[in-house]
Design an enzyme around this catalytic site. Structure first.
Site, mmCIF file in Angstrom:
data_model
loop_
_atom_site.group_PDB
_atom_site.id
_atom_site.type_symbol
_atom_site.label_atom_id
_atom_site.label_comp_id
_atom_site.label_asym_id
_atom_site.label_seq_id
_atom_site.Cartn_x
_atom_site.Cartn_y
_atom_site.Cartn_z
ATOM 1 N N SER A 154 -18.736 -11.676 -64.934
ATOM 2 C CA SER A 154 -18.908 -10.539 -65.831
ATOM 3 C C SER A 154 -19.701 -9.461 -65.078
ATOM 4 C CB SER A 154 -19.620 -10.976 -67.111
ATOM 5 O OG SER A 154 -19.740 -9.903 -68.012
ATOM 6 N N TYR A 184 -13.634 -0.647 -67.813
ATOM 7 C CA TYR A 184 -14.149 -1.787 -67.049
ATOM 8 C C TYR A 184 -15.372 -2.388 -67.739
ATOM 9 C CZ TYR A 184 -16.056 -4.594 -63.259
ATOM 10 O OH TYR A 184 -16.554 -5.633 -62.524
ATOM 11 N N LYS A 190 -15.855 -6.326 -69.254
ATOM 12 C CA LYS A 190 -16.957 -7.227 -68.902
ATOM 13 C C LYS A 190 -17.727 -7.665 -70.149
ATOM 14 C CE LYS A 190 -15.436 -7.804 -65.808
ATOM 15 N NZ LYS A 190 -15.111 -8.970 -64.930
#
Length: 344
Positions: free
Chosen positions: A167, A205, A209
């Site tokens: 992550s 993005y 995560k």
């Protein structure tokens, strides 16, 4: 927990720990996205620990083969295997699962490192936004398909296998909009071309995560204390990476300047992946469901822990299992066999 920009800077400037070393004799390690960047550097570290099998899961035959040769030259380890899988294609992931059922045998460590960073919408042939499919649909799909092998490994070899999902600390800096989480089809909304405007994609993005964190926590909650499997999420920190090669030229230039000022090497970032995969052998339970940063378990974002985040986590899980169960019926079967419902 909140993460300020100053906190981020301090994390980048802190002294980094050396890589953890353990004996992996007899064990199998599988790394997704292993031919470059963090995945390759982590694979190099694993190779020095004498695993019985080390599987590099890559999308490209040529790049994967080159990685095998580089790995052997750097470490002397000659038993590494190249397996092909394209996380942007559900059929490829299903075939990967089929291959592991036939040829995989035991599986002690699964590092799910493959990811895409994109700041513009690109659809897949399966009908999803590319980075959402790779980072948040196919990554869990691999977990679900390999779950029986990991549980069987634990039972047959008296071990405690681990799933490590890569992550990022950027999950602290994004939330899912109210207009989205009030929609019954949250994931479908997030992956649709209508929703993925240029402005939305600027934080895509970070969102993927955040979804990684939700997935790890939801999976851990359903494993139960007696299930012999540890799953955690890890933040590699801000390091040099090919991940950002998909950015537009302006953002790529800004990121390049940030790398020069703040980034640590990819090898240093990979140490954190290795730590999540092999550390704390005497008390691995402490890592169950944890978010790991700088080689220690840290609290996740306040949004994740909020009442809305807790409710959202369960909703995302149910929708994810429904979506992936339609992709491959083994997902539904494995969830029903190996996982337990969360008490209301």
């Amino acid at each position: 927990m909140r993460l300020s920009f100053w906190d981020f800077l301090k994390n980048q400037w802190r002294k980094q720990q050396p890589v953890v070393k353990v004996d992996l004799a007899g064990k199998t390690v599988l790394v997704l996205g292993a031919n470059t960047g963090l995945g390759f550097e982590a694979t190099k570290h694993f190779a020095t620990m004498n695993p019985e099998r080390l599987i590099l899961a890559c999308r490209s035959q040529s790049r994967g083969q080159a990685a095998l040769e580089k790995l052997k030259a750097a470490t002397g380890y000659s038993k590494a295997e190249l397996w092909l899988v394209d996380l942007s294609d559900f059929e490829s992931v299903k075939n990967f699962g089929d291959k592991f059922e036939r040829d995989g045998g035991r599986l002690d460590i699964l590092v799910e490192n493959a990811a895409i960073l994109s700041d513009k919408y690109e659809g897949t042939k399966d009908g999803w936004e590319l980075s959402l499919q790779v980072n948040d649909l196919s990554t869990p799909l691999v977990s679900f398909l390999l779950l029986p092998a990991m549980i069987k490994t634990a039972q047959q070899h008296a071990t405690l296998p681990r799933i490590v999902v890569v992550s990022s600390e950027v999950h602290y800096w994004v939330e899912i909009e109210k207009r989205v989480y009030e929609n019954p089809d949250i994931i479908k909304t997030l992956g649709s071309s209508e929703y993925c405007t240029n402005s939305i994609m600027q934080s895509r993005y970070m969102l993927t995560k955040l979804l990684n964190v939700f997935f790890v926590r939801a999976l851990n909650a359903r494993l139960g204390a007696s299930t012999p499997l540890v799953v955690n999420a890890v933040n590699p920190g801000y390091c040099y990476s090919e991940l950002r090669r998909g950015l537009n030229p302006i953002m790529a230039f800004i990121d390049h300047l940030m790398e020069l000022a703040l980034a640590f090497t990819t090898e240093v970032g990979s140490r954190r992946l290795v730590w999540a995969a092999v550390s704390e052998p005497a008390q691995p339970e402490t890592l169950r469901g944890g978010y790991i940063s700088a080689c220690e378990v840290e609290e996740v974002a306040d949004f994740v822990l909020s009442p809305q985040g807790v409710k959202l986590q369960d909703h995302l899980w149910d929708e994810l299992v429904d979506i992936l169960g339609k992709v491959d019926p083994r997902v539904t079967a494995n969830v029903n066999q190996y996982l337990s419902p969360v008490a209301a």
